[in-house]
Design a protein around this motif. Structure first.
Motif, PDB file in Angstrom:
ATOM      1  N   ALA A  85       0.865  -1.210  -0.029  1.00 14.94           N
ATOM      2  CA  ALA A  85       0.110   0.104  -0.008  1.00 14.94           C
ATOM      3  C   ALA A  85       0.967   1.212   0.080  1.00 14.94           C
ATOM      4  O   ALA A  85       0.421   2.342  -0.570  1.00 14.94           O
ATOM      5  CB  ALA A  85      -0.968  -0.131   1.357  1.00 14.94           C
ATOM      6  N   ALA A  86       2.032   1.041   0.661  1.00 15.18           N
ATOM      7  CA  ALA A  86       2.950   2.121   0.538  1.00 15.18           C
ATOM      8  C   ALA A  86       3.699   2.423  -0.791  1.00 15.18           C
ATOM      9  O   ALA A  86       4.514   3.436  -0.841  1.00 15.18           O
ATOM     10  CB  ALA A  86       4.254   1.937   1.791  1.00 15.18           C
ATOM     11  N   GLY A  87       3.822   1.364  -1.516  1.00 17.22           N
ATOM     12  CA  GLY A  87       4.187   1.723  -3.105  1.00 17.22           C
ATOM     13  C   GLY A  87       5.433   0.736  -3.129  1.00 17.22           C
ATOM     14  O   GLY A  87       6.112   0.795  -4.277  1.00 17.22           O
ATOM     15  N   ALA A  88       5.767  -0.216  -2.260  1.00 16.48           N
ATOM     16  CA  ALA A  88       6.718  -1.254  -2.623  1.00 16.48           C
ATOM     17  C   ALA A  88       6.133  -1.941  -3.726  1.00 16.48           C
ATOM     18  O   ALA A  88       5.265  -2.464  -4.021  1.00 16.48           O
ATOM     19  CB  ALA A  88       6.848  -2.269  -1.318  1.00 16.48           C
ATOM     20  N   ARG A  89       7.310  -2.019  -4.786  1.00 17.29           N
ATOM     21  CA  ARG A  89       7.162  -2.865  -6.184  1.00 17.29           C
ATOM     22  C   ARG A  89       7.796  -4.455  -5.899  1.00 17.29           C
ATOM     23  O   ARG A  89       7.420  -5.253  -6.850  1.00 17.29           O
ATOM     24  CB  ARG A  89       7.841  -2.214  -7.112  1.00 17.29           C
ATOM     25  CG  ARG A  89       7.122  -0.827  -7.371  1.00 17.29           C
ATOM     26  CD  ARG A  89       8.006  -0.235  -8.497  1.00 17.29           C
ATOM     27  NE  ARG A  89       8.310  -0.618  -9.678  1.00 17.29           N
ATOM     28  CZ  ARG A  89       8.955   0.108 -10.536  1.00 17.29           C
ATOM     29  NH1 ARG A  89       9.400   1.381 -10.244  1.00 17.29           N
ATOM     30  NH2 ARG A  89       9.173  -0.487 -11.843  1.00 17.29           N
ATOM     31  N   PHE A  90       8.373  -4.788  -4.830  1.00 22.16           N
ATOM     32  CA  PHE A  90       8.736  -6.107  -4.610  1.00 22.16           C
ATOM     33  C   PHE A  90       8.965  -6.239  -3.298  1.00 22.16           C
ATOM     34  O   PHE A  90       9.169  -5.200  -2.134  1.00 22.16           O
ATOM     35  CB  PHE A  90      10.035  -6.447  -5.079  1.00 22.16           C
ATOM     36  CG  PHE A  90      11.441  -6.002  -4.657  1.00 22.16           C
ATOM     37  CD1 PHE A  90      12.021  -6.272  -3.813  1.00 22.16           C
ATOM     38  CD2 PHE A  90      11.382  -4.580  -5.447  1.00 22.16           C
ATOM     39  CE1 PHE A  90      13.388  -5.629  -3.762  1.00 22.16           C
ATOM     40  CE2 PHE A  90      13.031  -3.932  -4.910  1.00 22.16           C
ATOM     41  CZ  PHE A  90      13.538  -4.212  -3.990  1.00 22.16           C
ATOM     42  N   VAL A  91       8.886  -7.296  -2.338  1.00 26.52           N
ATOM     43  CA  VAL A  91       8.610  -7.518  -0.895  1.00 26.52           C
ATOM     44  C   VAL A  91       9.578  -8.822  -0.744  1.00 26.52           C
ATOM     45  O   VAL A  91       9.846  -9.605  -1.321  1.00 26.52           O
ATOM     46  CB  VAL A  91       7.200  -8.040  -0.603  1.00 26.52           C
ATOM     47  CG1 VAL A  91       7.478  -8.563   0.921  1.00 26.52           C
ATOM     48  CG2 VAL A  91       6.143  -6.924  -0.335  1.00 26.52           C
ATOM     49  N   VAL A  92      10.553  -8.648   0.325  1.00 25.73           N
ATOM     50  CA  VAL A  92      11.631  -9.337   0.804  1.00 25.73           C
ATOM     51  C   VAL A  92      11.399  -9.831   2.306  1.00 25.73           C
ATOM     52  O   VAL A  92      11.014  -9.231   3.078  1.00 25.73           O
ATOM     53  CB  VAL A  92      12.890  -8.854   0.620  1.00 25.73           C
ATOM     54  CG1 VAL A  92      14.103  -9.912   1.051  1.00 25.73           C
ATOM     55  CG2 VAL A  92      13.178  -8.302  -0.913  1.00 25.73           C
ATOM     56  N   SER A  93      11.528 -11.040   2.534  1.00 24.89           N
ATOM     57  CA  SER A  93      11.156 -11.893   3.902  1.00 24.89           C
ATOM     58  C   SER A  93      12.275 -12.767   4.108  1.00 24.89           C
ATOM     59  O   SER A  93      13.152 -13.209   3.065  1.00 24.89           O
ATOM     60  CB  SER A  93      10.067 -12.752   3.692  1.00 24.89           C
ATOM     61  OG  SER A  93       9.901 -13.507   4.950  1.00 24.89           O
ATOM     62  N   PRO A  94      12.820 -12.568   5.411  1.00 25.30           N
ATOM     63  CA  PRO A  94      13.966 -13.382   5.939  1.00 25.30           C
ATOM     64  C   PRO A  94      13.751 -14.749   6.076  1.00 25.30           C
ATOM     65  O   PRO A  94      14.605 -15.594   6.303  1.00 25.30           O
ATOM     66  CB  PRO A  94      14.183 -12.611   7.426  1.00 25.30           C
ATOM     67  CG  PRO A  94      12.841 -12.168   7.799  1.00 25.30           C
ATOM     68  CD  PRO A  94      12.357 -11.844   6.513  1.00 25.30           C
ATOM     69  N   GLY A  95      12.643 -15.211   5.843  1.00 24.89           N
ATOM     70  CA  GLY A  95      12.235 -16.632   5.938  1.00 24.89           C
ATOM     71  C   GLY A  95      11.003 -16.934   5.030  1.00 24.89           C
ATOM     72  O   GLY A  95      10.563 -15.953   3.984  1.00 24.89           O
ATOM     73  N   THR A  96      10.288 -17.940   5.076  1.00 22.90           N
ATOM     74  CA  THR A  96       8.988 -18.437   4.181  1.00 22.90           C
ATOM     75  C   THR A  96       8.054 -18.974   5.188  1.00 22.90           C
ATOM     76  O   THR A  96       8.477 -20.045   6.005  1.00 22.90           O
ATOM     77  CB  THR A  96       9.625 -19.478   3.491  1.00 22.90           C
ATOM     78  OG1 THR A  96      10.632 -18.874   2.422  1.00 22.90           O
ATOM     79  CG2 THR A  96       8.538 -19.652   2.343  1.00 22.90           C
ATOM     80  N   THR A  97       6.931 -18.342   5.130  1.00 23.04           N
ATOM     81  CA  THR A  97       5.974 -19.049   5.992  1.00 23.04           C
ATOM     82  C   THR A  97       4.621 -19.326   5.089  1.00 23.04           C
ATOM     83  O   THR A  97       4.581 -18.516   3.947  1.00 23.04           O
ATOM     84  CB  THR A  97       5.328 -18.161   7.147  1.00 23.04           C
ATOM     85  OG1 THR A  97       4.643 -17.049   6.549  1.00 23.04           O
ATOM     86  CG2 THR A  97       6.668 -17.978   8.004  1.00 23.04           C
ATOM     87  N   GLN A  98       3.777 -20.212   5.351  1.00 23.85           N
ATOM     88  CA  GLN A  98       2.605 -20.210   4.642  1.00 23.85           C
ATOM     89  C   GLN A  98       1.787 -19.095   4.358  1.00 23.85           C
ATOM     90  O   GLN A  98       1.268 -18.771   3.327  1.00 23.85           O
ATOM     91  CB  GLN A  98       1.897 -21.700   4.904  1.00 23.85           C
ATOM     92  CG  GLN A  98       0.421 -22.082   3.974  1.00 23.85           C
ATOM     93  CD  GLN A  98       1.206 -22.457   2.528  1.00 23.85           C
ATOM     94  OE1 GLN A  98       2.158 -23.308   2.488  1.00 23.85           O
ATOM     95  NE2 GLN A  98       0.858 -21.751   1.488  1.00 23.85           N
ATOM     96  N   GLU A  99       1.743 -18.400   5.367  1.00 20.11           N
ATOM     97  CA  GLU A  99       1.068 -17.288   5.501  1.00 20.11           C
ATOM     98  C   GLU A  99       1.410 -15.930   4.512  1.00 20.11           C
ATOM     99  O   GLU A  99       0.561 -15.380   3.845  1.00 20.11           O
ATOM    100  CB  GLU A  99       0.977 -16.698   7.020  1.00 20.11           C
ATOM    101  CG  GLU A  99       0.077 -17.520   7.974  1.00 20.11           C
ATOM    102  CD  GLU A  99       0.779 -18.868   8.317  1.00 20.11           C
ATOM    103  OE1 GLU A  99       0.144 -19.493   9.095  1.00 20.11           O
ATOM    104  OE2 GLU A  99       1.940 -18.948   8.348  1.00 20.11           O
ATOM    105  N   LEU A 100       2.883 -15.935   4.452  1.00 18.78           N
ATOM    106  CA  LEU A 100       3.548 -15.222   3.649  1.00 18.78           C
ATOM    107  C   LEU A 100       3.067 -15.543   2.249  1.00 18.78           C
ATOM    108  O   LEU A 100       2.863 -14.687   1.296  1.00 18.78           O
ATOM    109  CB  LEU A 100       4.814 -14.801   3.750  1.00 18.78           C
ATOM    110  CG  LEU A 100       5.488 -13.922   5.187  1.00 18.78           C
ATOM    111  CD1 LEU A 100       6.757 -13.748   5.253  1.00 18.78           C
ATOM    112  CD2 LEU A 100       4.749 -12.527   4.713  1.00 18.78           C
ATOM    113  N   LEU A 101       3.278 -16.814   1.910  1.00 16.18           N
ATOM    114  CA  LEU A 101       2.995 -17.358   0.592  1.00 16.18           C
ATOM    115  C   LEU A 101       1.481 -17.011   0.329  1.00 16.18           C
ATOM    116  O   LEU A 101       1.337 -16.569  -0.998  1.00 16.18           O
ATOM    117  CB  LEU A 101       3.333 -18.796   0.456  1.00 16.18           C
ATOM    118  CG  LEU A 101       4.740 -19.254   0.518  1.00 16.18           C
ATOM    119  CD1 LEU A 101       5.072 -20.782   0.697  1.00 16.18           C
ATOM    120  CD2 LEU A 101       5.745 -18.351  -0.464  1.00 16.18           C
ATOM    121  N   ASP A 102       0.760 -17.186   0.960  1.00 12.75           N
ATOM    122  CA  ASP A 102      -0.593 -16.923   0.639  1.00 12.75           C
ATOM    123  C   ASP A 102      -0.982 -15.636   0.437  1.00 12.75           C
ATOM    124  O   ASP A 102      -1.747 -14.943  -0.362  1.00 12.75           O
ATOM    125  CB  ASP A 102      -1.698 -17.213   1.960  1.00 12.75           C
ATOM    126  CG  ASP A 102      -1.665 -18.913   2.038  1.00 12.75           C
ATOM    127  OD1 ASP A 102      -1.140 -19.472   0.850  1.00 12.75           O
ATOM    128  OD2 ASP A 102      -1.980 -19.295   3.156  1.00 12.75           O
TER     129      ASP A 102
END
Length: 213
Positions: A85-102
């Motif tokens: 919503a703030a305008g990020a064009r890609f998102v990076v995470s330090p891990g992987t969770t099913q919630e983030l994948l969803d």
């Protein structure tokens, strides 16, 4: 649903080093992003490690059209939504969770999640992901570990982050399964705090030249 690689791949191949930024003053967001873009690093990852991070993403995305502003240290779907919503064009995470994948599945903004172990990487592959962050790179085994992954997991390419410096970035980039690296050395705190944008531009330009040299 597979990873939105068509959106993420041009960002990762567009520059060998993606600056990882922790912005404590909102006023620094636009000039910092502008300096890095002038130095050949339009894509930047602004981490959600400060209270000012979302505002910094918003300002950099709005005021520096030449920049490709991403959001890092995304831990929850709520942060994912806030960052996009703030305008990020890609998102990076330090891990992987099913919630983030969803969350990524329901968003137009691509996710670069992190995976370290073969089991984590294989789980990401099953979800359709072939571009991954490798974090924390040095602490997790560094160059030898990533090199060992290249053959059995040949379809996956990584962006190592964590302990990457001007001294070792080139070694990582020479690995066949590394597409780019993430690092903070191109925007050190002392230069940001001093507002020395010309010096940061020079560091960015030197890093790009060295990585491609």
């Amino acid at each position: 649903m597979p990873q939105k690689a068509d959106k993420l791949l041009p960002i990762m191949t567009g520059q060998p080093v993606i600056p990882v930024l922790k912005i404590a003053r909102v006023a620094d967001a636009a000039p910092l992003a502008r300096a890095l873009a002038r130095g050949g690093m339009p894509a930047v990852e602004i981490t959600l490690r400060t209270r000012e991070a979302l505002d910094a993403i918003r300002i950099a995305a709005a005021e520096v059209p030449e920049a490709i502003v991403g959001a890092g240290t995304i831990l929850t779907p709520r942060q994912y939504d806030q960052a996009t919503a703030a305008g990020a064009r890609f998102v990076v995470s330090p891990g992987t969770t099913q919630e983030l994948l969803d969350a990524a599945r329901g968003s137009d903004v691509p996710l670069l999640p992190a995976a370290i172990t073969p089991s984590e990487i294989m789980a990401a592959i099953e979800e359709g992901y072939s571009l991954l962050k490798f974090f924390p790179a040095e602490q997790a085994g560094g160059l030898p570990f990533l090199k060992a992954l290249a053959s059995p997991l040949a379809g996956v390419r990584f962006c190592p982050t964590g302990g990457i410096t001007a001294a070792n970035a080139g070694d990582y980039l020479r690995l066949p399964n590394v597409i780019c690296v993430g690092g903070s050395w191109v925007a050190p705190d002392e230069l940001v705090n001093a507002g020395n944008w010309d010096a940061i531009e020079d560091l960015a330009r030197q890093a790009v030249a060295a990585a491609r040299g």
